[in-house]
Design a protein around this motif. Structure first.
Motif, short mmCIF file in Angstrom:
data_model
loop_
_atom_site.label_atom_id
_atom_site.label_comp_id
_atom_site.label_asym_id
_atom_site.label_seq_id
_atom_site.Cartn_x
_atom_site.Cartn_y
_atom_site.Cartn_z
N PRO A 492 44.60 -25.02 2.26
CA PRO A 492 43.98 -24.91 3.59
C PRO A 492 43.07 -23.69 3.67
O PRO A 492 43.42 -22.60 3.22
CB PRO A 492 45.19 -24.78 4.53
N GLY A 493 41.89 -23.90 4.22
CA GLY A 493 40.91 -22.83 4.36
C GLY A 493 39.95 -22.72 3.20
O GLY A 493 38.97 -21.95 3.26
N ALA A 494 40.18 -23.45 2.11
CA ALA A 494 39.32 -23.36 0.93
C ALA A 494 37.99 -24.07 1.18
O ALA A 494 37.87 -24.97 2.02
CB ALA A 494 40.02 -23.97 -0.27
N SER A 495 36.98 -23.67 0.42
CA SER A 495 35.68 -24.33 0.44
C SER A 495 35.56 -25.21 -0.81
O SER A 495 36.16 -24.92 -1.85
CB SER A 495 34.55 -23.30 0.44
N LEU A 496 34.78 -26.24 -0.70
CA LEU A 496 34.56 -27.12 -1.85
C LEU A 496 33.75 -26.41 -2.92
O LEU A 496 32.87 -25.60 -2.60
CB LEU A 496 33.83 -28.39 -1.40
N PRO A 497 34.02 -26.70 -4.18
CA PRO A 497 33.22 -26.10 -5.25
C PRO A 497 31.76 -26.51 -5.12
O PRO A 497 31.44 -27.60 -4.62
CB PRO A 497 33.84 -26.67 -6.53
N GLU A 498 30.87 -25.63 -5.55
CA GLU A 498 29.45 -25.97 -5.52
C GLU A 498 29.17 -27.13 -6.47
O GLU A 498 29.78 -27.26 -7.53
CB GLU A 498 28.60 -24.76 -5.93
N THR A 499 28.23 -27.98 -6.04
CA THR A 499 27.84 -29.12 -6.84
C THR A 499 26.65 -28.76 -7.72
O THR A 499 25.69 -28.14 -7.25
CB THR A 499 27.47 -30.32 -5.95
N TYR A 500 26.72 -29.15 -8.99
CA TYR A 500 25.61 -28.90 -9.91
C TYR A 500 24.37 -29.63 -9.41
O TYR A 500 24.43 -30.80 -9.01
CB TYR A 500 25.97 -29.39 -11.30
N SER A 501 23.25 -28.97 -9.40
CA SER A 501 22.01 -29.56 -8.89
C SER A 501 20.97 -29.60 -9.99
O SER A 501 20.68 -28.58 -10.64
CB SER A 501 21.49 -28.73 -7.70
N LEU A 502 20.41 -30.78 -10.22
CA LEU A 502 19.34 -30.93 -11.19
C LEU A 502 18.06 -30.28 -10.67
O LEU A 502 17.75 -30.39 -9.48
CB LEU A 502 19.08 -32.41 -11.48
N GLU A 503 17.33 -29.66 -11.56
CA GLU A 503 16.08 -29.02 -11.18
C GLU A 503 14.92 -29.99 -11.39
O GLU A 503 14.87 -30.71 -12.39
CB GLU A 503 15.85 -27.77 -12.03
N PRO A 504 13.98 -30.04 -10.44
CA PRO A 504 12.78 -30.86 -10.66
C PRO A 504 12.05 -30.42 -11.92
O PRO A 504 12.12 -29.26 -12.33
CB PRO A 504 11.94 -30.60 -9.40
N GLY A 505 11.38 -31.37 -12.54
CA GLY A 505 10.62 -31.03 -13.74
C GLY A 505 10.47 -32.21 -14.66
O GLY A 505 10.93 -33.33 -14.37
N GLN A 506 9.82 -31.98 -15.78
CA GLN A 506 9.59 -33.01 -16.79
C GLN A 506 10.53 -32.75 -17.97
O GLN A 506 10.61 -31.63 -18.49
CB GLN A 506 8.14 -33.01 -17.24
N TYR A 507 11.23 -33.82 -18.39
CA TYR A 507 12.25 -33.69 -19.42
C TYR A 507 12.13 -34.82 -20.43
O TYR A 507 11.48 -35.85 -20.19
CB TYR A 507 13.65 -33.71 -18.80
N THR A 508 12.82 -34.64 -21.54
CA THR A 508 12.88 -35.65 -22.59
C THR A 508 14.33 -36.01 -22.85
O THR A 508 15.19 -35.12 -22.97
CB THR A 508 12.25 -35.12 -23.89
N LEU A 509 14.61 -37.31 -22.91
CA LEU A 509 15.93 -37.82 -23.28
C LEU A 509 15.82 -38.54 -24.62
O LEU A 509 15.05 -39.51 -24.75
CB LEU A 509 16.46 -38.77 -22.21
N GLN A 510 16.56 -38.08 -25.61
CA GLN A 510 16.52 -38.69 -26.92
C GLN A 510 17.47 -39.89 -26.96
O GLN A 510 18.62 -39.81 -26.52
CB GLN A 510 16.95 -37.67 -27.99
N GLY A 511 17.00 -41.01 -27.48
CA GLY A 511 17.87 -42.17 -27.67
C GLY A 511 18.91 -41.90 -28.73
O GLY A 511 18.64 -41.21 -29.73
N LYS A 512 20.11 -42.43 -28.57
CA LYS A 512 21.17 -42.22 -29.55
C LYS A 512 20.86 -42.90 -30.88
O LYS A 512 21.27 -42.42 -31.94
CB LYS A 512 22.50 -42.73 -29.01
N ILE A 513 20.16 -44.02 -30.81
CA ILE A 513 19.80 -44.76 -32.02
C ILE A 513 18.35 -44.48 -32.41
O ILE A 513 18.06 -44.19 -33.57
CB ILE A 513 20.01 -46.28 -31.82
N SER A 514 17.45 -44.56 -31.43
CA SER A 514 16.04 -44.35 -31.73
C SER A 514 15.27 -44.06 -30.45
O SER A 514 15.76 -44.27 -29.34
CB SER A 514 15.44 -45.59 -32.41
N GLY A 515 14.05 -43.59 -30.63
CA GLY A 515 13.11 -43.47 -29.53
C GLY A 515 13.39 -42.34 -28.57
O GLY A 515 14.28 -41.50 -28.78
N VAL A 516 12.61 -42.36 -27.50
CA VAL A 516 12.66 -41.28 -26.54
C VAL A 516 12.32 -41.81 -25.15
O VAL A 516 11.61 -42.81 -25.00
CB VAL A 516 11.66 -40.16 -26.95
N ALA A 517 12.86 -41.13 -24.14
CA ALA A 517 12.51 -41.41 -22.75
C ALA A 517 11.92 -40.16 -22.14
O ALA A 517 12.51 -39.07 -22.26
CB ALA A 517 13.74 -41.86 -21.96
#
Length: 625
Positions: A492-517
């Motif tokens: 009782p009285g506790a606050s919820l943990p902060e939620t991780y927030s993604l930052e805007p921007g351009q990123y690359t995701l590597q495919g596990k088998i091949s290619g890129v997103a």
């Protein structure tokens, strides 16, 4: 119906599940409708006459307007099932029969026998003296019998028959007490407490899991312990009650989130514990069942996390939507209420192994389009404990039949929450509601069916007997600690943990088998924080051998304030999949726009989004259907 990948146009899937045992063969079921009190001709006072119910034990409402009916689970003997009903038509007080009014908890015979008065049902809460039911909570959903057999969880209440089994003739109103459940959240214990929803009791009859909405359209999940408080000094109500104590919020304070950005890279952490909505427990109680962050785009699945190690298992992977679920007590099976077999979600989720990136803004849409208002598209699916894998997607329990009006597989009867197994795992109970206006008829092109249930009732309680199965002993109940190692204490009285927030921007995701997103995350423009739009371009991208993606997808979201649950998305998609499956996921020239309220689930769209897999075309539902 035995559901497999060939029935829905997929090849061999889930290579990661090769270590799992071979899937089971389909099994036969014997399905019957369980009896309920008779339907009153009207809701008017006195409408439940001796002609309607000669035993004078009450009548129930015909329709689901008030949404009060809900089936529950079995008593320890496996021969009775609890249910929440709404009694109507009783005579006015002081007539003794006036006790059969309003929401009540009943016990239903599941073995074809009757109680001594000749009824196949018995009201457990009717006529309980006022002094035995002080300040009972009006939330009375998800009824569940404790394994002790003398108590039942009834929404935000515990019904207690004082050490006598609920099935016993000695379980009388004067012996029964009903206690409210209170969740203290203020530091000094004051106030009415927190607002838990969809409480799920651990097999030890002591610990509890639940979800709770936030004011801004989110949800958190919690775990705690029930403690009887005979004489509370703080909090409302100040009556004998059960308190939720030793509470944990099911979030890891140090765990890595589901999506992580690192410089110019974005990656998906499939081991992240992201309990979005708590759905229950494994049969032994060593795992929490939950709906979490998607592992594939637009695919809402059931997962399990071990309460000590935090190890995660993906239980379902079918592109359709799953939600209510329950494990057998022998820990070998689970029943899921799922839209699989209906093609309800295939237009948006049918293409497999797209990474869950647009879900940053579209997940509420995927979670909402599975319904059409009060109409669900759920049917009960039996799956073994290892879950969907390869070409195995479980078996529709009520899949056999001619589909005629009122039959066990009539598609106009929709499965609801929660199904349940008998203690020996040989029987399954579930309940269904009939499609009614405005989900049919009027401007809706779907005609409204005529109910074949007694009195034209719009809901029914069903029992499926696993006639080829022998009784199995329940698994040993896991000795769960008061504090889960990977969770966060929430006193009782506790606050919820902060939620991780993604930052805007351009990123690359590597495919596990091949290619890129190539991924572009755009900040929300409404001042709400977080991400408001996601665009992804795929180049020979593959996370699973033989499934290759090329093309792009872009989705933006607007929250239609002041209602935080009302979402509008604008969607553009042009993805081509090659390899094991030849497919496309495409929007029309003007894209696809959908407005939907998570709480009402009425489909209203402009434009088109269509998925085609090996020549099979899946189109979005018509508006209002």
């Amino acid at each position: 119906m035995h559901l497999d990948s060939r029935a829905i146009g997929f090849g061999a899937l889930l290579g990661a599940a090769l270590a799992a045992p071979p899937p089971p063969d389909p099994e036969p079921f014997e399905i019957v409708e369980l009896p309920l009190p008779p339907v009153a001709p009207t809701d008017a006072v006195g409408a439940c006459t001796a002609e309607v119910n000669p035993n004078g034990t009450g009548c129930i409402r015909r329709d689901m307007t008030s949404q009060e009916f809900q089936g529950g689970d079995f008593t320890p003997d496996g021969n009775h099932v609890v249910a929440n009903v709404e009694f109507v038509g009783a005579p006015a007080d002081p007539d003794p029969l006036s006790i059969y009014t309003g929401e009540q908890l009943i016990l239903v015979k599941a073995d074809g026998t009757t109680f001594p008065n000749g009824d196949p049902w018995k009201c457990l809460s009717c006529g309980v003296p006022a002094e035995n039911a002080l300040s009972i909570d009006p939330q009375r959903d998800y009824p569940h019998v404790l394994r002790s057999g003398d108590k039942a969880l009834w929404g935000h209440n515990i019904l207690d028959c004082g050490g006598v089994d609920l099935t016993s003739d000695e379980c009388t109103p004067n012996r029964t007490h009903i206690y409210p459940i209170h969740w203290p959240i203020a530091a000094d214990g004051s106030g009415s407490g927190g607002a838990p929803r969809e409480l799920r009791l651990h097999p030890d009859d002591v610990h509890m899991g639940w979800s709770s909405f936030t004011a801004d359209g989110g949800q958190n999940c919690f775990f705690g312990r029930l403690e009887f408080n005979a004489n509370p000094a703080t909090g409302v109500p100040l009556v004998p009650r059960y308190d939720l104590v030793d509470v944990n919020v099911l979030r890891s304070p140090n765990g890595e989130p589901h999506l992580v950005t690192d410089g110019t890279e974005i990656r998906i952490n499939e081991d992240a514990i992201s309990v979005g909505e708590l759905r229950g427990w494994s049969g032994a109680g060593d795992e929490i069942l939950y709906i979490g962050s998607p592992l594939e785009a637009n695919n809402i699945d059931l997962l399990a996390v071990h309460v000590i190690t935090g190890a995660i298992r993906r239980l379902t992977s079918h592109p359709e939507y799953v939600d209510p679920a329950s494990f057998s007590r022998d820990n070998k099976w689970f029943v899921a209420m799922d839209t699989r077999g209906t093609d309800r979600q295939m237009w948006m989720s049918g293409m497999r192994w797209i990474p869950p990136l647009i879900d940053i803004v579209s997940v509420s849409v995927a979670a909402s389009t599975r319904n059409n208002g009060v109409r669900r598209f759920f049917q009960p699916i039996l799956i073994d404990r290892d879950g969907d894998r390869d070409e195995y997607f479980g078996q529709q329990i009520n899949g056999e039949g001619d589909g005629s009006n009122g039959s066990v597989n009539d598609p106009n009867w929709n499965g609801r929450a929660d199904p349940a197994f008998s203690p020996d795992s040989t029987k399954i109970v579930y309940w269904q509601a009939l499609v009614v206006s405005p989900a049919c008829g009027g401007s809706n092109p779907l005609p409204c069916p005529v109910s074949t249930a007694q009195g034209g009732r719009e809901y029914r309680l069903m029992l499926a007997r696993r006639i080829s199965r022998q009784p199995k002993a329940p698994a040993s109940v896991f000795d769960i600690p008061d504090y889960i190692p990977w969770a966060t204490p929430f006193p009782p009285g506790a606050s919820l943990p902060e939620t991780y927030s993604l930052e805007p921007g351009q990123y690359t995701l590597q495919g596990k088998i091949s290619g890129v997103a190539s991924v572009n995350l755009t900040a929300d423009t409404q001042g709400l924080g977080g991400i408001g739009a996601v665009s992804v371009a795929y180049s020979n991208y593959s996370d699973r051998q033989g499934y290759i993606l090329n093309g792009h997808e872009e989705v933006s979201r607007e929250i239609l304030l002041p209602n935080p649950w009302n979402n509008r998305v604008e969607w553009y998609s042009d993805i081509v999949q090659t390899g094991v499956v030849s497919g496309t996921k495409k929007t029309g020239p003007g894209g696809f726009q959908l407005e939907i309220d998570v709480m009402t689930n009425i489909f209203s769209a402009t434009g088109t989004l269509t998925t085609t897999l090996d020549g099979v075309v899946y189109e979005q539902p018509a508006n209002g259907t």
